[in-house]
Structures are given as structure tokens and as C-alpha cells.
Design an enzyme around this catalytic site. Structure first.
Site, PDB file in Angstrom:
ATOM      1  N   ARG A   1       8.793   2.232   4.595  1.00 44.12           N
ATOM      2  CA  ARG A   1       7.900   3.333   4.968  1.00 44.12           C
ATOM      3  C   ARG A   1       6.798   2.771   5.871  1.00 44.12           C
ATOM      4  O   ARG A   1       5.985   1.959   5.426  1.00 44.12           O
ATOM      5  CB  ARG A   1       7.298   3.951   3.706  1.00 44.12           C
ATOM      6  CG  ARG A   1       6.244   5.009   3.976  1.00 44.12           C
ATOM      7  CD  ARG A   1       5.699   5.619   2.682  1.00 44.12           C
ATOM      8  NE  ARG A   1       4.728   6.649   2.958  1.00 44.12           N
ATOM      9  CZ  ARG A   1       3.401   6.494   2.845  1.00 44.12           C
ATOM     10  NH1 ARG A   1       2.892   5.368   2.421  1.00 44.12           N
ATOM     11  NH2 ARG A   1       2.599   7.488   3.138  1.00 44.12           N
TER      12      ARG A   1
ATOM     13  N   HIS B   1      -1.132   8.287   9.603  1.00 39.69           N
ATOM     14  CA  HIS B   1      -1.782   7.506   8.551  1.00 39.69           C
ATOM     15  C   HIS B   1      -3.152   7.097   9.103  1.00 39.69           C
ATOM     16  O   HIS B   1      -3.448   5.919   9.265  1.00 39.69           O
ATOM     17  CB  HIS B   1      -0.915   6.297   8.175  1.00 39.69           C
ATOM     18  CG  HIS B   1      -1.221   5.700   6.824  1.00 39.69           C
ATOM     19  ND1 HIS B   1      -0.249   5.467   5.864  1.00 39.69           N
ATOM     20  CD2 HIS B   1      -2.380   5.294   6.283  1.00 39.69           C
ATOM     21  CE1 HIS B   1      -0.812   4.916   4.786  1.00 39.69           C
ATOM     22  NE2 HIS B   1      -2.100   4.798   5.019  1.00 39.69           N
TER      23      HIS B   1
ATOM     24  N   GLU C   1      -1.849  11.150   2.746  1.00 42.43           N
ATOM     25  CA  GLU C   1      -3.104  11.356   2.029  1.00 42.43           C
ATOM     26  C   GLU C   1      -4.148  12.132   2.838  1.00 42.43           C
ATOM     27  O   GLU C   1      -5.206  11.592   3.178  1.00 42.43           O
ATOM     28  CB  GLU C   1      -3.696  10.016   1.582  1.00 42.43           C
ATOM     29  CG  GLU C   1      -2.798   9.222   0.662  1.00 42.43           C
ATOM     30  CD  GLU C   1      -3.496   8.025   0.017  1.00 42.43           C
ATOM     31  OE1 GLU C   1      -4.663   7.765   0.355  1.00 42.43           O
ATOM     32  OE2 GLU C   1      -2.881   7.370  -0.835  1.00 42.43           O
TER      33      GLU C   1
ATOM     34  N   ASN D   1       1.418   9.255  -3.951  1.00 38.85           N
ATOM     35  CA  ASN D   1       0.743   7.958  -3.988  1.00 38.85           C
ATOM     36  C   ASN D   1      -0.095   7.894  -5.254  1.00 38.85           C
ATOM     37  O   ASN D   1      -0.876   8.808  -5.525  1.00 38.85           O
ATOM     38  CB  ASN D   1      -0.176   7.771  -2.775  1.00 38.85           C
ATOM     39  CG  ASN D   1       0.610   7.597  -1.484  1.00 38.85           C
ATOM     40  OD1 ASN D   1       1.850   7.580  -1.496  1.00 38.85           O
ATOM     41  ND2 ASN D   1      -0.097   7.452  -0.384  1.00 38.85           N
TER      42      ASN D   1
ATOM     43  N   TYR E   1      -2.423   5.145  -7.848  1.00 38.22           N
ATOM     44  CA  TYR E   1      -2.979   3.823  -8.160  1.00 38.22           C
ATOM     45  C   TYR E   1      -3.684   3.767  -9.512  1.00 38.22           C
ATOM     46  O   TYR E   1      -3.598   2.770 -10.214  1.00 38.22           O
ATOM     47  CB  TYR E   1      -3.967   3.395  -7.060  1.00 38.22           C
ATOM     48  CG  TYR E   1      -3.260   3.104  -5.754  1.00 38.22           C
ATOM     49  CD1 TYR E   1      -2.718   1.853  -5.502  1.00 38.22           C
ATOM     50  CD2 TYR E   1      -3.098   4.096  -4.785  1.00 38.22           C
ATOM     51  CE1 TYR E   1      -2.037   1.587  -4.321  1.00 38.22           C
ATOM     52  CE2 TYR E   1      -2.428   3.837  -3.596  1.00 38.22           C
ATOM     53  CZ  TYR E   1      -1.894   2.579  -3.377  1.00 38.22           C
ATOM     54  OH  TYR E   1      -1.217   2.322  -2.210  1.00 38.22           O
TER      55      TYR E   1
ATOM     56  N   GLU F   1       3.629   5.380  -2.487  1.00 41.81           N
ATOM     57  CA  GLU F   1       2.755   4.205  -2.592  1.00 41.81           C
ATOM     58  C   GLU F   1       2.417   3.960  -4.042  1.00 41.81           C
ATOM     59  O   GLU F   1       2.070   4.889  -4.770  1.00 41.81           O
ATOM     60  CB  GLU F   1       1.421   4.404  -1.847  1.00 41.81           C
ATOM     61  CG  GLU F   1       1.491   4.224  -0.365  1.00 41.81           C
ATOM     62  CD  GLU F   1       0.119   4.387   0.303  1.00 41.81           C
ATOM     63  OE1 GLU F   1      -0.909   4.086  -0.323  1.00 41.81           O
ATOM     64  OE2 GLU F   1       0.115   4.832   1.459  1.00 41.81           O
TER      65      GLU F   1
HETATM   66  C1  FCB Z   1      -4.013   4.407   0.056  1.00 42.19           C
HETATM   67  C2  FCB Z   1      -3.695   4.326   1.532  1.00 42.19           C
HETATM   68  C3  FCB Z   1      -3.150   2.994   1.960  1.00 42.19           C
HETATM   69  C4  FCB Z   1      -3.797   1.842   1.245  1.00 42.19           C
HETATM   70  C5  FCB Z   1      -3.819   2.069  -0.240  1.00 42.19           C
HETATM   71  C6  FCB Z   1      -4.417   0.942  -1.031  1.00 42.19           C
HETATM   72  O1  FCB Z   1      -5.032   5.334  -0.138  1.00 42.19           O
HETATM   73  O2  FCB Z   1      -2.767   5.315   1.878  1.00 42.19           O
HETATM   74  O3  FCB Z   1      -3.273   2.903   3.354  1.00 42.19           O
HETATM   75  O4  FCB Z   1      -5.038   1.601   1.768  1.00 42.19           O
HETATM   76  O5  FCB Z   1      -4.502   3.242  -0.528  1.00 42.19           O
END
Ligand code: FCB
Length: 479
Positions: free
Chosen positions: A86, A130, A175, A302, A304, A379
Site C-alpha cells: 500500500r 495521503h 485518514e 487504520n 493504533y 494500517e
Molecule cells: C497514520 C498515518 C501514517 C502514519 C501513522 C503512524 O495516522 O496515516 O502516515 O503517520 O499514522
């Protein structure tokens, strides 16, 4: 650990044959070559040159020099066994001023990338945006201006016409939450504007760009490509027992402001109400929602960490631990009274809490909200302070993070979620936006002095997962 254990450190779990294991990057974060072959300036070139915006004053001028090391990086992907890659396309390489004629030299770079991927059996997943908006479009008003969405559609058509015989999957936006609320609300990201109204106008025009972009692509693409958008969801936890309103507000601004129009063809009524003092939403014109609400093949997710919120009582000092750099403005127009409460650890080097259960919960919840819509993790990954010792990087924490999140994804699959794949962020250490080169997310280490690449232990672990299609034992597995 036995299957179903709450710490998610499972192994041996197998993924379906069709599940796509890959890794992700983005143009400005890795390419460098910022002024070569006709590339025009983007808002990140401008922003990163403004004093105080980026830690250490870093810029993406060189980054990983991927633009010049394309073949080496393609070989790296092949060594890892990636099934998909990607990447994002830099709009200012394709249309240096954001509109008008196409820069064929810029197209040639991505054409080589796509051909190089296909030659190695790796599926290209191309993101059109992006975050590197051509600077002239920002000078004309940027995302708060409606015209930017039409320029995006032109760009989508131009690149779709040129790569649309070979790209496997198109993603319109990455995002849009960050583009709108960090770019125009908090000011932590380019272009660094701090206006709630501008942020909400940007939300709408990004949504419109998505819808127009999907249609533009479909009109020119000649293979049977898939179409998608990637959103970063806020998975919310209550900060106290009266947090319901805070959670609803942030869910509306962060999540439903995008899923509403894109997937249901409407803005949520509570979002319009919560933000009514900031804007009257007159920038939403008749017919826009039909344009935005286009069929897509899957939704990119995405993830985290989680966020814990509550309503500020006006007495204690207000907490704003939302995981992003403070640049003065608010990313929450109309809901500034919501506090983001410091969460329990463990944390990554970003200070983000590690919560694999949040990924499982998010995937299941999206599946429940949109039962017909396949999902893909576009992500997931973690920053840690890595050290190279004797040519190796023993990144135990990152491998453990990945093991736990792949376990969470597997649990979602077992609970019936139609999850199509997983793109680990990131293939390479890279320019982490406002944090510059201080945060390393790669499964491959990059020495920023020599630009030498070294596969980290997490990269080797991931290669084994891809080869065996089963989660390998991790460095912190109990048995
Ligand atoms: C996301 C972004 C990516 C990277 C990660 C850690 O928000 O899409 O570019 O910075 O975080």
C-alpha cells in the site's frame, strides 16, 4: 498462551488463503526527491520549512530516498514475501500545480513502481491522497474550498487513465480526519490552520472528493480494480461514569462524519447539532450526498490505540492527551469541552497506549454497523526506539505489538468479520509528520545518514507469518 487469552499473545492461528498480507507507506514520508522530475511543492514542503512545526526542523526533502532506491525497496518487499504493498501517489508529482497538464515524468515513477510490484507478484494498493496537497491549491483555499474536490477528481481521472490497467486496489483518501481536523483545526499538520469552521468545511470537501474520485476512477479504469477509502477510527473508552455524551460527540466528529456520508449518504443529525455554533453547514449543496455515497468494495481501517474521554467539569485542569502534537488549535470543533484523559499503559514511543482489544472491538463494531461491507486493516503498527546492534534490530516490543494485533484481527475473523487483509505500518522507518524522523515505525530500519536498510526482527517475524499463514510465536509468548 492459550487461545482466547485476554492478552492476545496467541500463536498458530491461521489466516484464510485469500487474506492479503502487506505493508504500507506514504509518498511524502519516504520518497524524498522533493523537487525532481517536475514535482511541484506540496503543503508539507511548505509546512515543514516553517520554524517550530516539525521536531528538529526535519523535512521530507530526502526522507528514505525511496524515489532513487525503488528497485532496492522492491527487492526488500519481495524478501519479506509481501503479497500487497500500500503506497500513496504524490499529487504534486502528477499535477505539479494541482490542476492542468499532467507531468508524465511523475507518472513514470509510479508506473515503474506498479510494474515492479506486479513482476514480483505483489498487489499494488494505491492511495491517491495521503496528505500532500499541491501548494497552489492551498493558496487558493485548500480543502475548505469546494473547488479542491473537483481538482481531486481531475487528478483521479488522470492517474486512473494511466495506471488503471494494472492497479489492484484504489484508495481515494487516507485518514481524512487528520487532513481536516489536524490540518485546519488543531494546526498540528499542514497547512497548520486553526479554525473549527475551516476544519468542518474540509471534512465535507474531503468527503466530496472521495465520492467524485471513485466516480472518476471508475470512468477510466480498465481492469476489475477494487475501490476503497481509509479512515482512522477513534475507539472510545469512558473516562468516568458520565462520559456517554463525550463519547457520542467524539464518535460523531471523528467517525460518523465520514462513515455517515460515504456509507449511508447522510450526515448524522447529532453532528450537525453539536457543531451548529461553529458552522451552518451551508457548504453541503443539494446533490452532494448522492455524489459522496458511492459503492466501494471495502473500507480501509487504520488502528493504533484507543482514546478515553469524559466531559470537562471546568474545575480541574483540562486534559488533552489525544496523542497528537499540541499546535494551539482544537481538532474538536464544537466539542472542546471533551477531555482526552491519559490512559493506562503500556505505551509505544508515540505515547499511544497498546490495546489490541480495541482493534477486535472496532472490526466487530464496523461489521455490525455495515454488515455487507468487507474490511481491510490498511494500517497498524508501532513506534519504538530501535537500536542496530551487529547488523540486527531486536525490536521485541514491536514484534509483540504485531503479534497481539494480528491475534485481535484473527479473533474478529472468527467472530464473522469479513476482513480481507492487513497492511502493516510501515515498511520503512520514515518521516513521521510533526515528529519528523524521531519516531520509527518500520519493520525495516533506515539509517538516515547512510540510508542503509536493515530488516528488523519484526520484519523477519512478519515474513514468517506470511510464509506460513499462521501467527508465529512472539518474543513474549508464554509457551
Ligand atoms: C497514520 C498515518 C501514517 C502514519 C501513522 C503512524 O495516522 O496515516 O502516515 O503517520 O499514522
Amino acid at each position: 498462551m492459550i487461545s482466547g487469552s485476554p492478552d492476545y499473545r496467541d500463536h498458530g492461528l491461521e489466516f484464510p488463503e485469500t487474506f492479503l498480507f502487506g505493508s504500507a507507506t506514504a509518498s511524502y514520508q519516504i520518497e524524498g526527491a522533493y523537487d525532481e522530475d517536475g514535482r511541484g511543492p506540496s503543503i508539507w514542503d511548505t509546512f515543514s520549512r516553517e520554524p517550530g512545526r516539525i521536531v528538529n526542523g526535519d523535512t521530507g526533502d530526502v526522507a528514505d530516498d525511496h524515489y532513487h532506491r525503488l528497485d532496492e525497496d522492491l527487492d526488500l518487499m519481495q524478501r519479506l514475501g509481501l503479497e500487497s504493498y500500500r503506497f500513496s501517489i504524490a499529487w504534486p508529482r502528477i499535477m505539479p500545480t494541482g490542476s492542468g497538464s499532467v507531468n508524465e515524468k511523475g507518472v513514470a515513477f509510479y508506473s515503474r513502481l506498479v510494474d515492479g510490484l506486479l513482476a514480483r507478484g505483489i498487489r499494488p494498493i494505491a492511495t491517491l491522497y495521503h496528505w500532500d496537497l499541491p501548494q497552489p491549491l492551498e493558496d487558493a483555499g485548500g480543502w475548505p474550498q469546494r473547488d479542491t474536490a473537483s481538482r481531486f477528481a481531475d487528478y483521479a481521472e488522470a492517474i486512473g487513465a494511466r495506471l488503471g490497467d494494472r492497479v489492484h486496489t484504489w484508495t481515494t483518501l487516507n485518514e481524512p480526519w487528520c487532513s481536516a481536523y489536524l490540518g485546519y483545526g488543531s494546526g498540528a499538520h499542514a497547512p497548520g490552520v486553526t479554525s473549527g469552521r475551516a476544519a468542518l468545511a474540509a471534512v465535507h470537501h474531503l468527503n466530496l472528493a472521495h465520492g467524485l474520485g471513485v466516480q472518476a476512477l471508475r470512468s477510466v479504469v480498465s481492469n476489475d480494480a477494487q475501490y476503497s477509502a481509509t479512515l482512522n477510527f477513534h475507539v472510545l473508552r469512558p473516562g468516568d461514569d458520565t462520559a456517554d455524551d463525550a463519547m457520542r460527540r467524539i464518535d460523531a466528529l471523528a467517525n460518523r462524519a465520514f462513515t455517515g456520508p460515504m456509507l449511508r449518504g447522510e450526515y448524522p443529525a447529532d453532528l450537525l447539532e453539536d457543531t451548529s455554533k461553529v458552522t451552518d453547514w451551508q457548504f453541503v449543496r443539494p446533490g452532494d450526498l448522492e455524489q459522496i455515497h458511492q459503492p466501494i468494495d471495502f473500507l480501509g481501517v487504520n488502528y493504533y490505540s484507543t482514546a478515553t474521554v469524559r466531559t470537562w467539569d471546568g474545575r480541574r485542569p483540562r486534559q488533552t492527551a489525544d496523542g497528537h502534537k499540541d499546535a494551539g488549535g482544537s481538532p474538536w470543533p464544537g466539542s472542546e469541552m471533551v477531555e482526552f484523559v491519559q490512559q493506562a499503559g503500556p505505551y509505544t514511543a508515540m505515547g499511544w497506549n497498546i490495546a489490541p482489544d480495541g482493534l477486535e472491538e472496532l472490526l466487530v463494531s464496523l461489521h455490525e454497523q455495515f454488515p455487507e461491507l468487507p474490511l481491510m486493516v490498511t494500517e497498524n503498527g508501532a513506534a519504538f526506539d530501535d537500536q542496530v546492534t551487529d547488523g540486527a534490530v531486536h525490536d521485541v516490543e514491536r514484534t509483540d505489538y504485531l503479534q497481539r494485533h494480528f491475534t485481535a484481527a484473527h479473533r474478529a475473523l472468527q467472530r464473522g468479520v469479513d476482513l480481507r487483509g492487513y497492511q502493516v505500518w510501515s515498511l520503512l522507518d520514515n518521516f513521521e509528520w510533526a515528529y519528523g524522523y524521531t519516531k520509527r515505525f518500520g519493520i525495516v530500519h533506515v539509517d538516515y545518514r547512510t540510508l542503509e536498510r536493515t530488516i528488523k526482527d519484526s520484519g523477519h517475524w512478519y515474513a514468517e507469518l506470511i510464509r506460513t499463514r499462521a501467527i508465529p510465536r512472539g518474543p513474549k509468548s508464554q509457551r
